[in-house]
Design an enzyme around this catalytic site. Structure first.
Site, PDB file in Angstrom:
ATOM      1  CB  SER A 138      -0.906   0.023   1.229  1.00 28.88           C
ATOM      2  OG  SER A 138      -1.568   1.278   1.339  1.00 28.88           O
ATOM      3  CE1 TYR A 152      -3.852  -2.381   4.786  1.00 27.69           C
ATOM      4  CE2 TYR A 152      -3.357  -0.125   4.112  1.00 27.69           C
ATOM      5  CZ  TYR A 152      -3.643  -1.442   3.782  1.00 27.69           C
ATOM      6  OH  TYR A 152      -3.721  -1.815   2.464  1.00 27.69           O
TER       7      TYR A 152
END
Length: 263
Positions: A138, A152
């Site tokens: 990501s 995250y």
């Protein structure tokens, strides 16, 4: 272009929806034999060239069980795609985030990939044929780290760091490991009923579609989110022998969101 994936045994984690499902479909269309792991596999049943396997990848044994099932079914693992993951918006700020929540995020977004990689590498090292690992990361691992997804982003940053280090160790042994770092993708994670846009909208009293538009206006020159199929195409290319001298690399697919030059 033939990606030379015919009859390659490919394991995909988090395979039932979103990017994972798109990766399964793309690899199967290239002729690969796909072992698709997810907690719920109803959407994967009956697909040509796909073997579903129900598994909780957040548990210590889950990733290894998935790899073991692939080896038992097809005799080997040629490609591993570490896709499983989830992000939860932390609107309460850092002090509201407990150790348990941080640990749960690390289990799913980092340790699941680490354990699957360990099991897959153990199988790949026993054969002369080359192997390939592709991690779905990501932009949150490095681009303007966002406190709303602090756990995250930290997990994805750890995964990227491990992949880079492993590429040095594994390359002489014929195993490549690369990463794909998507920006916002048109999946349930972002646009679903309980996704990022809906969560932010509920907290701010706005509408999910307005939050979606604001995300795009915030710096995506293409004017849209990426599609799961676009991410899957990049994953398949990195899994392919066509990119046999690419390892330790990270590829952005973000609609132009990241403006800086990356190493």
């Amino acid at each position: 272009m033939d990606l030379q994936l015919q009859d390659q045994v490919c394991v995909v984690t988090g395979a039932s929806k979103g990017i994972g499902r798109a990766v399964v479909d793309t690899l199967a269309a290239e002729g690969a034999r796909v072992v698709a792991g997810a907690r719920s596999v109803g959407t994967l049943e009956g697909l040509d060239r796909v073997t579903p396997f129900a598994v909780d990848l957040s548990t210590p044994d889950g990733p290894g069980d998935l790899i073991a099932h692939a080896v038992a079914t097809h005799g080997r693992v040629d490609v591993l795609v570490n896709n499983v993951g989830a992000a939860h918006i932390r609107l309460g700020g850092f002090l509201s985030l407990t150790d348990e929540e941080f640990a749960a995020s690390m289990e799913l977004n980092f340790y699941a990939a680490l354990r699957a990689t360990r099991a897959a590498v153990a199988d790949m090292l026993g054969r002369e044929a080359p192997g390939a690992i592709v991690n779905v990361g990501s932009v949150n691992a490095f681009f303007q780290p966002d406190g709303g997804v602090i756990d995250y982003g930290a997990a994805k940053a750890a995964l990227q760091n491990v992949a880079k280090a492993l590429s040095q160790e594994l390359a002489p042994k014929g195993i490549r490991i690369n990463s794909v770092s998507p920006g916002p993708v048109a999946t349930d994670l972002w646009l679903g009923e309980h996704g990022v846009a809906a969560t932010i909208a509920a907290a701010s009293g706005g509408k999910p579609e307005d939050v979606h538009a604001q995300m795009i206006a915030g710096g995506m020159p293409t004017g849209r989110f990426s599609t799961p199929e676009e991410v899957a195409t990049l994953v398949a290319l990195l899994a392919s022998p066509r990119t046999a001298n690419v390892t330790g690399s990270d590829y952005l697919i973000d609609g132009g969101l990241v403006k800086t030059v990356t190493p």
